[in-house]
Scaffold this motif. Structure first.
Motif, PDB file in Angstrom:
ATOM      1  N   HIS A 629     -40.409 -12.040  12.164  1.00  0.00           N
ATOM      2  CA  HIS A 629     -41.071 -11.649  13.405  1.00  0.00           C
ATOM      3  C   HIS A 629     -42.030 -12.745  13.846  1.00  0.00           C
ATOM      4  CE1 HIS A 629     -43.654  -9.578  10.211  1.00  0.00           C
ATOM      5  NE2 HIS A 629     -44.296 -10.654  10.584  1.00  0.00           N
ATOM      6  N   CYS A 658     -47.925  -8.328  13.412  1.00  0.00           N
ATOM      7  CA  CYS A 658     -47.316  -7.638  14.534  1.00  0.00           C
ATOM      8  C   CYS A 658     -48.314  -6.646  15.089  1.00  0.00           C
ATOM      9  CB  CYS A 658     -46.051  -6.926  14.077  1.00  0.00           C
ATOM     10  SG  CYS A 658     -45.321  -5.897  15.334  1.00  0.00           S
ATOM     11  N   GLU A 660     -48.890  -3.700  17.242  1.00  0.00           N
ATOM     12  CA  GLU A 660     -48.095  -2.691  17.927  1.00  0.00           C
ATOM     13  C   GLU A 660     -48.765  -1.331  17.793  1.00  0.00           C
ATOM     14  OE1 GLU A 660     -44.240  -2.429  16.227  1.00  0.00           O
ATOM     15  OE2 GLU A 660     -44.937  -1.617  14.322  1.00  0.00           O
ATOM     16  N   GLU A 673     -44.430  -2.723  20.961  1.00  0.00           N
ATOM     17  CA  GLU A 673     -43.566  -2.677  19.784  1.00  0.00           C
ATOM     18  C   GLU A 673     -43.035  -4.076  19.539  1.00  0.00           C
ATOM     19  OE1 GLU A 673     -39.808  -0.036  18.090  1.00  0.00           O
ATOM     20  OE2 GLU A 673     -40.359   0.018  20.195  1.00  0.00           O
ATOM     21  N   CYS A 674     -43.030  -4.501  18.277  1.00  0.00           N
ATOM     22  CA  CYS A 674     -42.685  -5.887  17.966  1.00  0.00           C
ATOM     23  C   CYS A 674     -41.197  -6.141  17.898  1.00  0.00           C
ATOM     24  CB  CYS A 674     -43.322  -6.290  16.633  1.00  0.00           C
ATOM     25  SG  CYS A 674     -45.113  -6.265  16.696  1.00  0.00           S
ATOM     26  N   ALA A 675     -40.397  -5.120  17.728  1.00  0.00           N
ATOM     27  CA  ALA A 675     -38.962  -5.318  17.589  1.00  0.00           C
ATOM     28  C   ALA A 675     -38.391  -5.995  18.821  1.00  0.00           C
ATOM     29  CB  ALA A 675     -38.272  -3.970  17.358  1.00  0.00           C
ATOM     30  N   ASN A 676     -37.402  -6.852  18.584  1.00  0.00           N
ATOM     31  CA  ASN A 676     -36.675  -7.527  19.667  1.00  0.00           C
ATOM     32  C   ASN A 676     -37.595  -8.358  20.558  1.00  0.00           C
ATOM     33  OD1 ASN A 676     -34.242  -6.226  18.827  1.00  0.00           O
ATOM     34  ND2 ASN A 676     -34.913  -4.387  19.938  1.00  0.00           N
ATOM     35  N   GLN A 680     -46.691  -7.422  22.357  1.00  0.00           N
ATOM     36  CA  GLN A 680     -47.593  -7.038  21.282  1.00  0.00           C
ATOM     37  C   GLN A 680     -48.953  -6.648  21.839  1.00  0.00           C
ATOM     38  OE1 GLN A 680     -47.834  -9.430  17.773  1.00  0.00           O
ATOM     39  NE2 GLN A 680     -45.713 -10.156  17.914  1.00  0.00           N
TER      40      GLN A 680
END
Length: 773
Positions: A629, A658, A660, A673-676, A680
């Motif tokens: 990440h 991250c 979030e 949300e840090c995904a994809n 942040q």
């Protein structure tokens, strides 16, 4: 010639007429529009003080009797309906808790519920006319848009009290013509009426009156004044010609005073938040004899130490409070405003807004060194607090020295929620500091290159500030001085903003603690300007904002989750890459052996009024292969183990793995949300949870000897991101380590950089050194 009637009044004609009337109905006697049925028999007016013509306490006349509306369940939609009843287009706000003073008579409506589209208040739901369990301390008011409905002309005109009202108060020095230091603490009382400023007759003037005036002007207390001296000054009839060698007193007395009395008979109890709430009388236009045998009222106020330094022209001194403070304000964008927090049993908590009013708010303001309250805020207007809610239904008379002296109820978490945290806005002395600073070149008035005014009378000029070491704390003070709230950015380079005609750098080496009221209270180089990088492109700039985030660590969770783990080196390669181990790990026999880690969870809440966002943009985030990440901040938290005297023996740091929203309050939705490669941050009302079992969520204590220590955690330690309050970014715990196990207790939020806080920190009984006895 008279026209012939169609109907001849014969018996048959009369019968046909009656049948026609029964079937068709009688014709309307007038073609003018009818008044809507729901409002027939009702009249509306605005009342109370202090207010403007389009705001006030709502009063309704029904069956010949005037009454008020209770604020229970009152909303802006109800205010819209009432403002239209009063002849305005719409409402811009509403007030509760008798902001404009309590009414008298009946309370006609309670639990009023409107959609906002009703033609009359009678179409809204309520408990019924005259059915209420409220008191007049809960009278509702409205603030209407100052725009009248076209053609509005019926009996429901705004029946305001047609006599005058006091709009503003000031002190005018009776002597001296030169520049006087601000704030003005003594002088003749003058009130602003619709036709200008007028003086107040001192007949019957009391210390209670002075107390109210001083509170309006931002001062907590009043003191006795030499009235005889002022009477001698104001009774001079002739202005003598100036002579060489005149004494200073004679020069002062030589000024002719023009009296213009507009007010008399002032009689205050002393607890009023505004002079208009006192009993008083206005002179009429045809009154020829005004204040016979009297003089203009004179008041002398006592400023708090914070403003006393300003009036003396000295830098603010950090005076130590007498005893531990038990009341404070948090979350306010300007001095003298914020969420009210009180200290009970060593723990800070909030106050529920039930029955919160101007009297209670004024007690808080004066206790903190300000004047009376300008506004009592409810509904967590200054952000929601965290933890305990200590007080509810606070009922102050206004004479108490502290909020704790007011009758109140001790409550539990089930009785109230933080969505009802009480707040205040206090009256402040006018210091004029905002006239000595300005912004230039920005896209709006909230941003630009900082320019400051220097020099004395006759030689005033504007100049720039060197950008060396200019940061968030300095920018915070600049925005506060400008009256623009918080700083979202402190800039060291401002080449993209036009400097105009101002090119001289007049201030350098500015270092602020962040709590100062103006930049001249910060440390700086004085007249000796030294700047490493010259040129206007390297001068200081700011971007200000009315809101800011406020991070707070959940200290109890740290205490509950702390433990020791001996982790094999072969599992710590990623941690070593991110410099999360002690320096001795570099010389370890990798991959053999282990490191001893103090692990714990940290839950970081955003209690502010703006989301916490990384300073760096997404284009500059760093990808870390080990964790898969992006890191959005170089340093997000510092973890330290300190000896009781403050010496650091172990440390850890954690990059923002991250940022979030892990969880949020019930009425708040997650945004980050840090995904994809997502955005942040931490939303207001949410928190970011860093579990004890993730990398770098530890302190490497392999080299720490057994003993008594302090565990310290500091969030946002480099002030990279602006917050409304940095003093609550640190947490401390007592630590006892015997070489095998560790005990962590007494975790609490506090100032990690305060020597005074360290001295108050708990020591173990019998502890004389860092060794266990």
């Amino acid at each position: 010639m008279r026209p012939v009637s169609v109907w001849q009044w014969s018996p048959w004609g009369l019968l046909l007429f009656l049948l026609y009337s029964f079937c068709v109905g009688s014709p309307s006697p007038s073609t003018a529009p009818e008044k809507k049925d729901g409002s027939q028999g009702l009249r509306f007016r605005l009342a109370g003080f202090p207010r403007k013509p389009f705001e006030g306490r709502v009063e309704i006349q029904r069956a010949g009797e005037w009454g008020t509306i209770c604020d229970d369940d009152f909303t802006l939609q109800a205010a819209h309906v009432l403002c239209r009843e009063l002849g305005f287009t719409e409402a811009t706000g509403w007030t509760h808790s008798a902001k404009y003073g309590p009414g008298t008579g009946r309370i006609w409506l309670d639990n009023l519920s409107c959609s906002g589209t009703e033609r009359s208040v009678t179409e809204c739901a309520s408990r019924g006319w005259g059915n209420s369990d409220c008191t007049h301390d809960e009278d509702a008011g409205v603030i209407c848009k100052d725009e009248r409905l076209p053609g509005f002309s019926d009996s429901n005109v705004i029946e305001v009290e047609h006599h005058l009202q006091v709009e503003e108060v000031r002190l005018r020095p009776a002597v001296g013509r030169g520049r006087r230091p601000l704030p003005v603490t003594e002088g003749l009382v003058e009130v602003r009426l619709p036709d200008g400023w007028s003086q107040v007759c001192d007949k019957g003037w009391s210390a209670h009156n002075s107390h109210v005036v001083c509170g309006m002007l931002g001062f907590p207390n009043e003191k006795r004044v030499n009235v005889a001296f002022y009477r001698q000054v104001t009774k001079l009839k002739v202005k003598p010609k100036p002579r060489v060698g005149r004494g200073p007193v004679k020069r002062l007395l030589a000024q002719r005073q023009q009296h213009s009395f507009g007010l008399h008979g002032v009689d205050c109890v002393g607890t009023e938040a505004h002079l208009s709430l006192c009993s008083l009388e206005f002179y009429r236009a045809n009154d020829t004899a005004r204040c016979p045998g009297g003089s203009p009222a004179v008041v002398s106020c006592v400023p708090s130490p914070l403003y006393a330094a300003a009036s003396s022209g000295q830098k603010k001194q950090q005076s130590k409070p007498q005893g531990e403070a038990r009341v404070r304000l948090k979350g306010g964008a300007h001095p003298g405003e914020g969420r009210v927090e009180v200290l009970k049993a060593g723990t800070w908590g909030t106050v529920c807004d039930r029955k919160w009013d101007l009297q209670a708010a004024s007690v808080v303001c004066r206790e903190l060194g300000f004047g009376s309250a300008r506004e009592a805020l409810s509904g967590a207007r200054m952000g929601q607090g965290m933890g305990a809610i200590h007080l509810s239904e606070v009922r102050c008379s206004g004479q108490e020295p502290s909020l704790w002296n007011c009758p109140h109820k001790n409550i539990t978490a089930e009785d109230c929620s933080h969505s009802r945290d009480a707040g205040v806005r206090c009256n402040l002395p006018y210091t004029g500091v905002e006239t000595k600073i300005r912004l230039s070149g920005g896209r709006s008035r909230h941003e630009g290159r900082v320019e400051v005014q220097i020099g004395g009378p006759g030689s005033v000029r504007w100049g720039l500030i060197c950008g060396d070491d200019w940061g968030t704390l300095e920018a915070m003070v600049a925005c506060r001085q400008l009256g623009l709230g918080y700083a979202s950015h402190g800039l060291q380079e401002t080449w993209y903003w036009d400097s105009g005609n101002v090119t001289e750098v007049v201030m350098s080496g500015v270092r602020c603690a962040g709590t100062e009221l103006s930049l001249d209270q910060c440390a700086h180089h004085g007249t000796h300007v030294t700047c490493k990088r010259t040129g206007t492109r390297f001068t200081a700039g700011v971007i200000c904002s009315e809101t800011a985030s406020d991070l707070l660590l959940h200290s109890a969770l740290v205490q509950e989750t702390a433990y020791i783990e001996d982790r094999p080196l072969h599992m710590l390669y990623c941690a070593a890459e991110e410099n999360c181990l002690a320096s001795s790990a570099r010389s370890a026999n990798w991959p053999y052996g282990h490191r001893r880690l103090l692990r714990f969870s940290s839950q970081i809440h955003n209690l502010g009024r703006a989301d916490f966002r990384p300073k760096a943009g997404r284009h500059s985030w760093v990808w870390h292969e080990c964790h898969g990440h992006y890191h959005s901040m170089d340093i997000f938290t510092h973890y330290d183990i300190l000896t009781p005297n403050g010496t650091k023996v172990a440390e850890g740091h954690k990059a923002s793995f991250c940022l979030e929203d892990t969880e949020c309050q019930e009425d708040v939705s997650k945004r980050y949300e840090c995904a994809n490669f997502g955005e942040q941050g931490i939303t207001v009302g949410c928190w970011d949870l860093y579990r004890h079992d993730i990398d770098c969520q530890w302190i490497d204590i392999t080299d720490v000897k057994p003993g008594n220590y302090i565990l310290q955690v500091v969030i946002n330690p480099n002030f990279e991101v602006a917050e409304s309050d940095f003093t609550n970014n640190a947490m401390k715990c007592n630590c006892k380590y015997d070489g095998h196990r560790i005990w962590v207790h007494n975790c609490h939020i506090g100032d990690a950089f305060s020597e005074e806080a360290n001295q108050r920190f708990e020591r173990y009984p019998g502890q004389t050194s860092n060794q266990i006895i």
